[in-house]
Design an enzyme around this catalytic site. Structure first.
Site, PDB file in Angstrom:
ATOM      1  N   ASP A 312       0.857  -1.181   0.000  1.00 11.49           N
ATOM      2  CA  ASP A 312       0.000   0.000   0.000  1.00 11.49           C
ATOM      3  C   ASP A 312       0.899   1.238   0.000  1.00 11.49           C
ATOM      4  OD1 ASP A 312      -2.167   1.681  -0.013  1.00 11.49           O
ATOM      5  OD2 ASP A 312      -3.216   0.723   1.622  1.00 11.49           O
TER       6      ASP A 312
HETATM    7  C1  BGC Z   1      -5.219   3.070   0.290  1.00 10.38           C
HETATM    8  C2  BGC Z   1      -5.478   1.960  -0.711  1.00 10.38           C
HETATM    9  C3  BGC Z   1      -5.367   2.498  -2.114  1.00 10.38           C
HETATM   10  C4  BGC Z   1      -4.003   3.125  -2.283  1.00 10.38           C
HETATM   11  C5  BGC Z   1      -3.680   3.568  -3.686  1.00 10.38           C
HETATM   12  C6  BGC Z   1      -3.987   3.896  -0.048  1.00 10.38           C
HETATM   13  O1  BGC Z   1      -3.913   5.033   0.716  1.00 10.38           O
HETATM   14  O2  BGC Z   1      -5.079   2.515   1.564  1.00 10.38           O
HETATM   15  O3  BGC Z   1      -6.732   1.383  -0.465  1.00 10.38           O
HETATM   16  O4  BGC Z   1      -5.604   1.485  -3.034  1.00 10.38           O
HETATM   17  O5  BGC Z   1      -3.920   4.230  -1.408  1.00 10.38           O
HETATM   18  O6  BGC Z   1      -4.328   4.721  -4.029  1.00 10.38           O
END
Ligand code: BGC
Length: 752
Positions: A312
């Site tokens: 993430d």
């Molecule tokens: C979130 C994810 C998301 C990722 C990419 C993160 O802050 O936790 O769910 O897919 O960002 O944008």
């Protein structure tokens, strides 16, 4: 002698050092090495280490582009050179400030692809990825469906699959082939700011609807078709942080993890979801990004996941700076790669890329380990058809904004609305009644959408298409009078209260201002005091109040519930939410939503429906009154209709069951209106070596019944359905008595 001692010390040390190195390097080899297609192996074979690590690096759009005040994108040649030629980056994601026109996407992606294919030595197409979480979020005009929590209320797999298929079609029409969705976290902590992104608290619902959405996203093929690769996220244990905040430590014993949080991933892997994203938080003191046991031994070894694991956002850096399990960024990279991560959302710098190259050169991470990740990334690129046709597929553009998508969004919104109170049958309202509309969530499209809606936080009203109606716009026949507004000082209610006198009923829209992730953290679930006060002021007018709740999680309404006559919960119902609310309030649609979560009464009692018996000990005879009843505001599965359904004739294929159990139930619409009913089958295990839950949902099916019509529905259960995780983490079945519960009906069977 002295020299011999020193020499043997050196030899022994070197031996242990070598053993240590071997241990480090072979750490991943317990799991079967991946088997890639010949063409993928050939590409890997011709890449330099730097090019391979570039494939593992994922950056955000802001690293290569600038956005003017007109929100037009321009690519920065110097940055492009650095990103694609110096660091060989293989994928880009996200937007800068919010959604773009579909043509902007085409231009952007084609420019990036042309650059990659003409200027790089490796000539590997690059991959674009976004979060199309409840619709084609980052494409202006993209259809927005209810968020997963609201979809959980529909109990309708076909609808969830259809919504995902539209999301995929519109996303792919814009040239994007990889989507960071669906969320498979079970929403078992009502405080958590991402509850609205989950399908609710029940593992079975999350598993079934998660599966439906993956099927909708990926379709039958990802090659030149209106589909996108899906992402199972967030692995695992993200959704029940101890302090209720986003990206906070969770403490979930493995037996619980396996019972409630893992089965949905297992199922999604079985049906072939292509990728998986790691939980940003930490579990039992170990950040998931460093958890080799879960990411490799369990995920790959036990669950057999062969696809790509993506980190993430910025989570490698966080292992050093926030979790403090790595003394430097480089050590964090070491931990993450050793744990099993393939691609890293860095997303701003080249630290990951540089540190990983160094780690390989120092021999701490083997190039074979890198090849594994690169092979999985290239396989993903192949699966989405980038090797066959890397260009924007103009022929898929007509899949954007097909008129029928609006109908799917409307039906999803209708079925997601949950009617929780309807005292004196105040609803449906007769057409022509004089309605006063007010409240902070009435005026804004964002209140219907929440997170990931044209922007990450969802509250930039200017980016919502004009075609989206707010509740105010949908209730054009009502008089709207301003009362509270988010982020504005409270004014006087004089005009509002005076106006109430001239109306027959008040439709009051309360809830939460749109948010996503950490900005949505709150200290407790209590409803904001100004909103509570507004209800109380309006109640003094003596007019019936219909409360509409637009919120990403169940804010406590204990103090205001008695003052209102009807309660309709919408959670975040999406672009057609306001029209659906209008239809339900006026009886043009008969509500059918059922709560996918337990709606708590007290901030301090946040239980799920499938809690343990001891959570609701009732010992009424005791002189000290030990009772602490399970008494939520509304129960999981609650949801009223304008008609009535009668359940009868619950029969089973046997009273003593050996293998599978067939269960039949007859449901009759005994009211005056046609309607849909979600039939839910629960089981209750009488005794088990691990304390059984008070009940568990095992099947659900939604049917439509005309007034007076009846249908008999069959379900099949097998031993696996009533098995559970034992203390040695095995799935076990224990013979014994089970209650079979459907609606008002119950039958006891003995399962051998
Ligand atoms: C979130 C994810 C998301 C990722 C990419 C993160 O802050 O936790 O769910 O897919 O960002 O944008």
């Amino acid at each position: 002698m002295k020299y011999i001692k020193v020499l043997s010390f050196i030899v022994i040390s070197l031996f242990f050092y070598a053993c240590d190195q071997t241990k480090e390097q072979t750490a991943l080899s317990k799991v079967q090495p991946p088997n890639f297609d010949v063409d993928i192996n050939q590409i890997i074979g011709r890449l330099t280490l730097e090019e391979k690590v570039g494939q593992m690096t994922n950056l955000t759009l802001a690293t290569i582009a600038d956005e003017g005040t007109d929100r037009k994108l321009t690519l920065d040649p110097e940055k492009m050179e650095e990103v694609f030629l110096k660091y060989h980056v293989g994928s880009i994601q996200n937007v800068i400030s919010g959604a773009y026109e579909i043509d902007q996407w085409h231009t952007l992606i084609q420019q990036l692809q042309d650059y990659t294919l003409t200027k790089t030595n490796h000539k590997i197409p690059f991959l674009y990825c976004i979060d199309a979480v409840h619709g084609a979020n980052y494409i202006l005009g993209g259809t927005q469906f209810p968020h997963n929590l609201a979809l959980g209320a529909t109990r309708n797999k076909k609808l969830v699959k259809a919504a995902a298929a539209v999301t995929a079609a519109e996303t792919r029409a814009a040239g994007i082939r990889y989507n960071f969705s669906p969320v498979l976290d079970a929403g078992r902590n009502q405080l958590w700011s991402r509850l609205g992104e989950t399908f609710g608290e029940d593992t079975y619902i999350v598993k079934e609807l998660g599966k439906a959405s993956i099927e909708g996203f990926e379709g039958n093929s990802l090659i030149n078709s209106p589909t996108v690769a899906s992402t199972m996220k967030h692995f695992v244990g993200y959704s029940d942080p101890k302090n209720g905040k986003d990206r906070a430590p969770a403490y979930i014993p493995e037996i619980v993890l396996r019972e409630y949080y893992l089965p949905q991933f297992q199922e999604a892997i079985k049906i072939g979801s292509k990728t998986l994203m790691v939980n940003s938080g930490e579990l039992n003191g170990v950040p998931l990004h460093a958890n080799k046991y879960l990411l490799t031994d369990v995920l790959r070894g036990e669950l057999g996941f062969k696809g790509m694991i993506i980190s993430d956002w910025q989570d490698i850096l966080k292992m050093h700076e926030r979790h403090q399990v790595a003394s430097s960024h480089k050590e964090a990279v070491y931990l993450a790669i050793n744990a099993g991560i393939d691609m890293v959302i860095v997303p701003y710098t080249f630290d990951f890329t540089e540190d990983l190259i160094e780690l390989v050169k120092e021999g701490r991470i083997s190039e074979d380990r890198i090849n594994e990740s690169v092979g999985r990334i290239l396989t993903l690129k192949k699966q989405v058809g980038l090797f066959e046709n890397p260009n924007v597929e103009e022929e898929l553009k007509p899949y954007f904004r097909k008129p029928e998508y609006q109908e799917t969004a409307l039906q999803a919104a209708r079925e997601s609305l949950v009617l929780l109170k309807n005292e004196g049958d105040v609803l449906p309202l007769k057409k022509g009644k004089k309605v006063l509309l007010t409240g902070p969530t009435a005026k804004h499209a964002s209140a219907l959408h929440g997170a990931w809606s044209y922007t990450w936080q969802g509250y930039k009203e200017a980016l919502y298409p004009d075609s989206i109606k707010s509740v105010k716009a949908a209730f054009s026949g009502a008089s709207y009078v301003k009362s509270l507004e988010f982020d504005k000082p409270k004014g006087s209610y004089r005009k509002l209260l005076a106006s109430a006198k001239n109306h027959e009923v008040i439709v009051l829209c309360l809830g939460e201002k749109s948010y996503a992730e950490t900005p949505g953290n709150i200290p407790d679930l209590a409803f904001p005091e100004d909103q509570v006060d507004l209800v109380k002021q309006l109640a003094k007018t003596g007019k019936p109040i219909v409360l509409v709740l637009l919120e990403g999680r169940p804010r406590i309404i204990r103090d205001i519930e008695p003052f209102v006559d009807a309660i309709l919960v919408g959670f975040w119902p999406g672009s057609k939410g306001a029209e659906a609310i209008h239809e339900v309030i006026y009886g043009d649609y008969n509500p059918s939503g059922k709560l996918p979560i337990t709606y708590p009464r007290y901030s301090g009692t946040l239980l799920t429906y499938d809690h343990k018996r001891l959570d609701e000990a009732i010992e009424k005879d005791d002189p000290y009154d030990y009772s602490y009843e399970f008494n939520p505001q509304f129960k999981f599965g609650d949801g009223l209709s304008y008609t009535t359904f009668q359940y009868s004739q619950l029969t089973t294929s046997a009273d003593t069951v050996v293998n599978d159990l067939k269960i039949s139930i007859t449901v009759k619409n005994t009211g005056q209106k046609d309607g849909q009913e979600a039939i839910e089958l629960y089981t209750r295990d009488w005794y088990a070596s691990v304390t059984p839950s008070v009940k568990r949902l095992r099947r659900f099916e939604k049917i439509f019944l005309k007034a007076g019509e009846e249908k008999t529905i069959d379900f099949i259960l097998n031993k696996k359905d009533v098995s559970f995780i034992d203390p040695s983490y095995k799935v076990i079945f224990e013979p014994g008595n089970f209650d079979i519960l459907i609606g008002s009906e119950k039958k006891v069977i003995y399962w051998k």
